[in-house]
Design an enzyme around this catalytic site. Structure first.
Site, short mmCIF file in Angstrom:
data_model
loop_
_atom_site.label_atom_id
_atom_site.label_comp_id
_atom_site.label_asym_id
_atom_site.label_seq_id
_atom_site.Cartn_x
_atom_site.Cartn_y
_atom_site.Cartn_z
N THR A 1 0.86 -1.18 0.00
CA THR A 1 0.00 0.00 0.00
C THR A 1 0.89 1.23 0.00
O THR A 1 1.95 1.22 0.65
CB THR A 1 -0.93 0.03 1.23
OG1 THR A 1 -1.45 1.35 1.40
CG2 THR A 1 -0.18 -0.35 2.49
N ASN A 2 0.50 2.25 -0.73
CA ASN A 2 1.26 3.50 -0.73
C ASN A 2 1.12 4.26 0.58
O ASN A 2 2.09 4.75 1.14
CB ASN A 2 0.81 4.40 -1.88
CG ASN A 2 1.33 3.97 -3.22
OD1 ASN A 2 2.42 4.34 -3.63
ND2 ASN A 2 0.54 3.16 -3.93
N CYS B 1 -2.07 4.86 -5.47
CA CYS B 1 -2.80 4.01 -4.54
C CYS B 1 -2.85 2.64 -5.19
O CYS B 1 -3.11 2.54 -6.40
CB CYS B 1 -4.21 4.56 -4.30
SG CYS B 1 -5.28 3.40 -3.44
#
Length: 239
Positions: free
Chosen positions: A83-84, A196
């Site tokens: 996940t960013n 994302c």
């Protein structure tokens, strides 16, 4: 083959994409029925979201550090946070383990620099767009990252959390995101960061008004490169 440790579940929709991309890439490289040596620890996303909303990033870091340590203890040779947004606490996670944490921001920046990108637009969660950790780290790579205006940031954030993380991919939302991109293009953006890991579910990076860089695909490819480092592949001699 080096073992890849994945911290997933944030959301599981994109973690499934990581798993597929990594294994497809290994099979393509090695042929036959080869697949990756992968360990996935999928967390309960709601517990992480609750910490995000409360601004309890230290507690979130503690949780992911524990997960990373578990993956390392189980034999992972590298770790990825899938996940960013949670790269906000990536340095804390890296400091808690002795194996490399493959950083999605660094890998995405390297891909854009290689393509000659200078001023990309970041599409991501509100946390990623507003907290400064992402744009700041990108700046160290010489990239001047744009973010959407306040209204568009709310739009993008809501599409991610209310739709994509819940498995809903809506045509109207896709068009709304394209409109945001077109506006950024008119303001000087030269590329789009799908920042994302769920945005690849709704936007094809190759079918946008500007060149798209899918952070999920870039991150997964970096994991495969690490996993196969030094491994003899078809048509190659062993390193």
């Amino acid at each position: 083959m080096h073992k890849i440790g994945l911290i997933g579940g944030m959301s599981f929709e994109s973690s499934a994409v990581y798993y597929r991309m990594i294994n497809e890439a290994v099979r393509e490289r090695l042929g036959g029925l080869h697949s990756a040596e992968v360990m996935l620890h999928s967390v309960d996303f709601q517990s992480i979201v609750d910490l995000q909303k409360a601004g309890r990033w230290d507690d979130a870091a503690k949780r992911l550090c524990e997960v990373a340590q578990g993956l390392e203890a189980a034999g992972a040779s590298c770790v990825l946070i899938c996940t960013n947004t949670m790269h906000l606490i990536a340095d804390a996670v890296q400091s808690s383990i002795s194996v490399p944490l493959i950083n999605i921001i660094d890998e995405t920046a390297a891909s854009m620099k290689a393509a000659g990108i200078k001023r990309p637009l970041l599409l991501a969660t509100r946390y990623t767009m507003e907290h400064g950790f992402y744009t700041g780290r990108m700046a160290t790579h010489g990239l001047d990252v744009m973010v959407p205006n306040a209204e568009d940031r709310t739009l993008v954030h809501d599409i991610i959390f209310n739709e994509l993380c819940a498995g809903a991919v809506l045509d109207a939302s896709r068009q709304a995101l394209v409109t945001v991109i077109e506006r950024a293009k008119s303001e000087g953006a030269d590329a789009i960061i799908l920042g994302c890991t769920e945005i690849c579910l709704i936007l094809d990076p190759h079918s946008l008004p500007l060149p798209g860089f899918d952070s999920t695909a870039i991150h997964a490819e970096a994991a495969v490169e690490f996993a196969l480092k030094g491994l003899s592949q078809p048509g190659q001699q062993a390193a």
